[in-house]
Design a protein around this motif. Structure first.
Motif, mmCIF file in Angstrom:
data_model
loop_
_atom_site.group_PDB
_atom_site.id
_atom_site.type_symbol
_atom_site.label_atom_id
_atom_site.label_comp_id
_atom_site.label_asym_id
_atom_site.label_seq_id
_atom_site.Cartn_x
_atom_site.Cartn_y
_atom_site.Cartn_z
ATOM 1 N N MET A 1 -26.950 104.874 59.260
ATOM 2 C CA MET A 1 -25.559 104.800 59.602
ATOM 3 C C MET A 1 -25.438 104.325 61.051
ATOM 4 N N ILE A 2 -24.622 103.335 61.283
ATOM 5 C CA ILE A 2 -24.403 102.795 62.626
ATOM 6 C C ILE A 2 -23.363 103.642 63.340
ATOM 7 N N CYS A 3 -23.611 103.931 64.591
ATOM 8 C CA CYS A 3 -22.715 104.756 65.401
ATOM 9 C C CYS A 3 -22.127 103.900 66.514
ATOM 10 N N ASP A 4 -20.809 103.864 66.618
ATOM 11 C CA ASP A 4 -20.177 103.098 67.697
ATOM 12 C C ASP A 4 -20.368 103.775 69.045
ATOM 13 N N ILE A 5 -20.326 105.089 69.045
ATOM 14 C CA ILE A 5 -20.532 105.865 70.270
ATOM 15 C C ILE A 5 -21.772 106.723 70.045
ATOM 16 N N PRO A 6 -22.814 106.544 70.868
ATOM 17 C CA PRO A 6 -24.045 107.308 70.651
ATOM 18 C C PRO A 6 -23.840 108.803 70.863
ATOM 19 N N ARG A 7 -24.439 109.578 69.957
ATOM 20 C CA ARG A 7 -24.386 111.032 70.041
ATOM 21 C C ARG A 7 -25.804 111.565 70.209
ATOM 22 N N PRO A 8 -25.941 112.758 70.756
ATOM 23 C CA PRO A 8 -27.273 113.356 70.842
ATOM 24 C C PRO A 8 -27.937 113.374 69.467
ATOM 25 N N GLY A 9 -29.198 112.949 69.428
ATOM 26 C CA GLY A 9 -29.937 112.884 68.180
ATOM 27 C C GLY A 9 -29.925 111.515 67.532
ATOM 28 N N ASP A 10 -29.088 110.601 68.021
ATOM 29 C CA ASP A 10 -29.077 109.236 67.490
ATOM 30 C C ASP A 10 -30.313 108.480 67.972
ATOM 31 N N ILE A 11 -30.561 107.366 67.337
ATOM 32 C CA ILE A 11 -31.652 106.474 67.712
ATOM 33 C C ILE A 11 -31.035 105.213 68.297
ATOM 34 N N GLY A 12 -31.462 104.853 69.486
ATOM 35 C CA GLY A 12 -31.019 103.613 70.095
ATOM 36 C C GLY A 12 -32.015 102.511 69.782
ATOM 37 N N LEU A 13 -31.513 101.338 69.448
ATOM 38 C CA LEU A 13 -32.339 100.162 69.186
ATOM 39 C C LEU A 13 -31.859 99.052 70.103
ATOM 40 N N ARG A 14 -32.801 98.443 70.811
ATOM 41 C CA ARG A 14 -32.463 97.430 71.803
ATOM 42 C C ARG A 14 -33.382 96.221 71.671
ATOM 43 N N PRO A 15 -32.859 95.049 71.979
ATOM 44 C CA PRO A 15 -33.755 93.908 72.128
ATOM 45 C C PRO A 15 -34.523 94.050 73.445
ATOM 46 N N VAL A 16 -35.648 93.435 73.520
ATOM 47 C CA VAL A 16 -36.421 93.401 74.762
ATOM 48 C C VAL A 16 -36.282 91.976 75.293
ATOM 49 N N PRO A 17 -35.752 91.809 76.504
ATOM 50 C CA PRO A 17 -35.521 90.459 77.015
ATOM 51 C C PRO A 17 -36.803 89.769 77.470
ATOM 52 N N GLY A 18 -36.714 88.468 77.586
ATOM 53 C CA GLY A 18 -37.782 87.678 78.180
ATOM 54 C C GLY A 18 -38.988 87.451 77.296
ATOM 55 N N ALA A 19 -40.076 87.079 77.947
ATOM 56 C CA ALA A 19 -41.312 86.722 77.243
ATOM 57 C C ALA A 19 -41.891 87.900 76.474
ATOM 58 N N ILE A 20 -41.809 89.101 77.029
ATOM 59 C CA ILE A 20 -42.329 90.281 76.330
ATOM 60 C C ILE A 20 -41.554 90.488 75.039
ATOM 61 N N GLY A 21 -40.248 90.357 75.092
ATOM 62 C CA GLY A 21 -39.424 90.486 73.887
ATOM 63 C C GLY A 21 -39.792 89.455 72.838
ATOM 64 N N TRP A 22 -40.030 88.233 73.274
ATOM 65 C CA TRP A 22 -40.421 87.190 72.336
ATOM 66 C C TRP A 22 -41.761 87.534 71.690
ATOM 67 N N LEU A 23 -42.721 88.025 72.481
ATOM 68 C CA LEU A 23 -44.025 88.417 71.930
ATOM 69 C C LEU A 23 -43.888 89.560 70.934
ATOM 70 N N ILE A 24 -43.020 90.517 71.225
ATOM 71 C CA ILE A 24 -42.780 91.617 70.286
ATOM 72 C C ILE A 24 -42.209 91.077 68.983
ATOM 73 N N ARG A 25 -41.262 90.158 69.071
ATOM 74 C CA ARG A 25 -40.663 89.582 67.857
ATOM 75 C C ARG A 25 -41.705 88.843 67.034
ATOM 76 N N VAL A 26 -42.560 88.079 67.693
ATOM 77 C CA VAL A 26 -43.630 87.379 66.974
ATOM 78 C C VAL A 26 -44.584 88.393 66.349
ATOM 79 N N GLY A 27 -44.925 89.435 67.103
ATOM 80 C CA GLY A 27 -45.799 90.477 66.571
ATOM 81 C C GLY A 27 -45.210 91.151 65.343
ATOM 82 N N HIS A 28 -43.922 91.453 65.381
ATOM 83 C CA HIS A 28 -43.261 92.045 64.215
ATOM 84 C C HIS A 28 -43.324 91.094 63.031
ATOM 85 N N TRP A 29 -43.101 89.822 63.278
ATOM 86 C CA TRP A 29 -43.173 88.837 62.207
ATOM 87 C C TRP A 29 -44.588 88.785 61.624
ATOM 88 N N LEU A 30 -45.602 88.805 62.491
ATOM 89 C CA LEU A 30 -46.992 88.739 62.026
ATOM 90 C C LEU A 30 -47.385 89.940 61.178
#
Length: 182
Positions: A1-30
């Motif tokens: 379930m997506i939460c518009d306002i984060p509450r205690p106990g929620d999970i935050g998901l974020r992109p990682v910017p830059g080259a490290i983020g790109w490497l993570i995305r490639v790693g996930h794909w692999l």
């Protein structure tokens, strides 16, 4: 379930910017997890704080540090206030947990159907973990099992968390609109 306002106990998901983020995305794909937007996961705590895994170990930080970065907040449907409190309490026990690079070898082994000593148990005896693995462990220790698909413990990526809890919405980060503190 997506939460518009984060509450205690929620999970935050974020992109990682830059080259490290790109490497993570490639790693996930692999490893078969798709070329998704999210490369970092953390637990929302009380009072505008989060517990997140960092290269120097898990630490409690202000959620506001992510204010300029887009992301989403998710949680299992029907998560009770008691479960949210347990998740926050358990999370604080993981402060200082070391980061694990070995985790990625375990994910790759599973993807390639290779079994070697320790590949089914990606965390090390010292309790090293990556961000999404730490979130999965916190929830499990709080009595909330996120994954019931037969995966090996800890084989959870931020995109696996998104697919489990994101309700089939596009994985496009949204700007944060506020914070529920509790």
């Amino acid at each position: 379930m997506i939460c518009d306002i984060p509450r205690p106990g929620d999970i935050g998901l974020r992109p990682v910017p830059g080259a490290i983020g790109w490497l993570i995305r490639v790693g996930h794909w692999l490893i078969g997890d798709g070329f998704g937007d999210f490369g970092h996961a953390f637990c929302v705590l009380r009072d505008g704080l989060i517990l997140e895994q960092c290269l120097k170990g898990a630490r409690i930080q202000p959620l506001a540090k992510y204010e300029p970065f887009p992301g989403v907040y998710v949680s299992p449907a029907g998560l009770s206030d008691e479960q949210r409190a347990a998740i926050c309490d358990v999370a604080t026990r993981y402060v200082g947990t070391p980061y694990s690079f070995r985790y990625y070898a375990g994910l790759a082994a599973r993807r390639l159907h290779l079994i070697f000593p320790g590949s089914r148990r990606p965390e090390t005896p010292a309790g090293r973990m990556v961000c999404s693995q730490l979130v999965d462990r916190i929830y499990l220790d709080a009595g909330v099992q996120l994954f019931a698909d037969g995966r090996w413990f800890g084989h959870a990526t931020p995109m696996a968390l998104w697919r489990l809890l994101g309700e089939d919405r596009p994985a496009r980060p949204q700007a944060r609109t506020g914070l529920a503190v509790g």
